[in-house]
Design a protein around this motif. Structure first.
Motif, PDB file in Angstrom:
ATOM      1  N   PRO A   2      -4.787  16.684  19.433  1.00  0.00           N
ATOM      2  CA  PRO A   2      -4.233  16.748  18.533  1.00  0.00           C
ATOM      3  C   PRO A   2      -3.974  17.776  17.660  1.00  0.00           C
ATOM      4  O   PRO A   2      -4.091  17.966  16.649  1.00  0.00           O
ATOM      5  CB  PRO A   2      -4.895  15.937  18.360  1.00  0.00           C
ATOM      6  CG  PRO A   2      -6.268  15.944  18.235  1.00  0.00           C
ATOM      7  CD  PRO A   2      -6.441  16.584  20.121  1.00  0.00           C
ATOM      8  N   TYR A   3      -3.454  19.268  18.806  1.00  0.00           N
ATOM      9  CA  TYR A   3      -3.309  20.746  17.829  1.00  0.00           C
ATOM     10  C   TYR A   3      -2.727  21.082  19.071  1.00  0.00           C
ATOM     11  O   TYR A   3      -2.577  20.228  20.459  1.00  0.00           O
ATOM     12  CB  TYR A   3      -4.752  21.078  17.561  1.00  0.00           C
ATOM     13  CG  TYR A   3      -6.038  20.849  18.502  1.00  0.00           C
ATOM     14  CD1 TYR A   3      -5.583  21.878  19.914  1.00  0.00           C
ATOM     15  CD2 TYR A   3      -7.081  19.742  18.782  1.00  0.00           C
ATOM     16  CE1 TYR A   3      -6.958  21.249  21.281  1.00  0.00           C
ATOM     17  CE2 TYR A   3      -7.361  20.104  20.070  1.00  0.00           C
ATOM     18  CZ  TYR A   3      -7.890  20.182  20.871  1.00  0.00           C
ATOM     19  OH  TYR A   3      -8.888  20.774  21.417  1.00  0.00           O
ATOM     20  N   TRP A  37     -13.926  22.718  20.908  1.00  0.00           N
ATOM     21  CA  TRP A  37     -13.661  21.516  20.930  1.00  0.00           C
ATOM     22  C   TRP A  37     -14.237  21.143  22.224  1.00  0.00           C
ATOM     23  O   TRP A  37     -14.375  21.781  23.257  1.00  0.00           O
ATOM     24  CB  TRP A  37     -12.267  21.129  21.242  1.00  0.00           C
ATOM     25  CG  TRP A  37     -11.799  20.891  19.930  1.00  0.00           C
ATOM     26  CD1 TRP A  37     -10.659  21.753  19.259  1.00  0.00           C
ATOM     27  CD2 TRP A  37     -10.990  19.636  18.862  1.00  0.00           C
ATOM     28  NE1 TRP A  37     -10.196  21.624  17.807  1.00  0.00           N
ATOM     29  CE2 TRP A  37     -10.771  20.782  17.974  1.00  0.00           C
ATOM     30  CE3 TRP A  37     -10.898  18.954  18.742  1.00  0.00           C
ATOM     31  CZ2 TRP A  37      -9.851  19.663  17.290  1.00  0.00           C
ATOM     32  CZ3 TRP A  37     -10.614  17.442  17.632  1.00  0.00           C
ATOM     33  CH2 TRP A  37     -10.230  18.861  16.374  1.00  0.00           C
ATOM     34  N   ALA A  50     -11.237  11.840  24.999  1.00  0.00           N
ATOM     35  CA  ALA A  50     -10.990  12.659  23.992  1.00  0.00           C
ATOM     36  C   ALA A  50     -11.472  13.883  23.224  1.00  0.00           C
ATOM     37  O   ALA A  50     -12.877  13.917  22.849  1.00  0.00           O
ATOM     38  CB  ALA A  50     -10.646  11.842  23.519  1.00  0.00           C
TER      39      ALA A  50
END
Length: 314
Positions: A2-3, A37, A50
């Motif tokens: 999501p980046y 992450w 995720a």
């Protein structure tokens, strides 16, 4: 993810046998929103979870700095999983931080800043010696017009509470070297070591130690291994062979290949991971308990790719 951008992955097998990976991600490298992450490979579905942000550069006064180059490591003996990473505006000004996980990377401790002058492993994983000492390959980039790129090694015998370090092994100019990986020349955990890694001189560097990383030989170049000033990683397999993942070209970050060596000096290419146009870079490589080789690397700065190889086929 999501980046928009991610880079500099690391992979580890936990004490429970699961694979965990980490990387930095955000709008772009060096931007303040870049965090660390983590994802886990679900053993039931064999799919990666995720990614979850587990560290960032937010300071007590509210300022936020980018984070860089996470390194995962699982010590022996049931010790917590370790996550080293860097925080700061640039490689010339960053510092090292450490978090640990008691549950295989699902939850993490608060960040602990490493002592001044200690970064922890700069890109590639530590090795654990027979006496339990962690030997961390690291390097420094000075803030000068012509930055000095110098390698050295840090060690901790108590899992990151106290540290010592070597002097710089090179002047940073004649051979500008950073981001070492440590290989075992004799037996895994032994004192005879070799380190290889990135340079600005167009070749992979090499340096050796006979005393567990306390002292090292003069830094040299492996003439048969091109390096386009790009990160590499390497690991010693349990059968004694060495595996290197690198970009075997003088410029650019494609292709990305795997080479194997018996002696650390003569290398043979065995696998091409990527050869299309684009950036395929900053690999991390380990051997899991089942003997397979796991590699993660940056795919066009957009994704992290995971490759699994059977070294019996090399």
């Amino acid at each position: 993810a999501p980046y928009p951008s991610c880079h500099a992955s690391t992979i580890v097998q936990t004490a429970g046998g699961e694979l965990v990976a980490a990387w930095f991600g955000g709008t772009a490298e060096k931007n303040p929103d870049v965090g660390i992450w983590v994802a886990r490979l679900d053993p039931k579905t064999q799919r990666w979870t995720a990614s979850v942000e587990v560290a960032n550069g937010v300071q007590p006064d509210g300022r936020r700095h980018p984070t860089w180059n996470p390194v995962l490591f699982q010590p022996r003996g049931g010790a917590p999983l370790m996550l080293f990473y860097k925080v700061g505006p640039s490689p010339q000004t960053w510092w090292g931080e450490l978090r640990t996980s008691e549950d295989g990377g699902r939850t993490w401790s608060a960040a602990r800043r490493l002592p001044a002058g200690i970064y922890g492993p700069i890109k590639n994983k530590p090795v654990q010696l027979a006496d339990g000492t962690l030997l961390c390959p690291t390097s420094d980039e000075t803030n000068e017009v012509r930055s000095k790129w110098r390698i050295y090694f840090e060690r901790t015998s108590d899992l990151g509470r106290t540290w010592t370090r070597t002097e710089f092994l090179n002047d940073g100019l004649k051979i500008g070297a950073i981001q070492p990986s440590v290989l075992f020349r004799d037996q895994i955990g032994g004192d005879k070591l070799q380190a290889v890694g990135r340079t600005r001189q167009g070749k992979v560097f090499t340096v050796e130690s006979d005393d567990g990383g306390r002292t090292w030989s003069e830094v040299g170049l492996l003439e048969s291994l091109p390096n386009p000033n790009a990160g590499t990683d390497a690991v010693t397999l349990r059968d004694g062979r060495h595996v290197l993942v690198y970009n075997p070209v003088p410029k650019g970050r494609t292709p990305l290949k795997v080479a194997v060596s018996v002696d650390g000096k003569t290398w043979r290419e065995v696998v091409t991971l990527e050869s299309d146009p684009g950036e395929y870079s900053y690999p991390a490589v380990i051997q899991s308990s089942d003997g397979l080789v796991h590699i993660t690397y940056t795919w066009r700065r957009e994704r992290i790719r995971h490759a699994v190889l059977d070294p019996a086929r090399f």
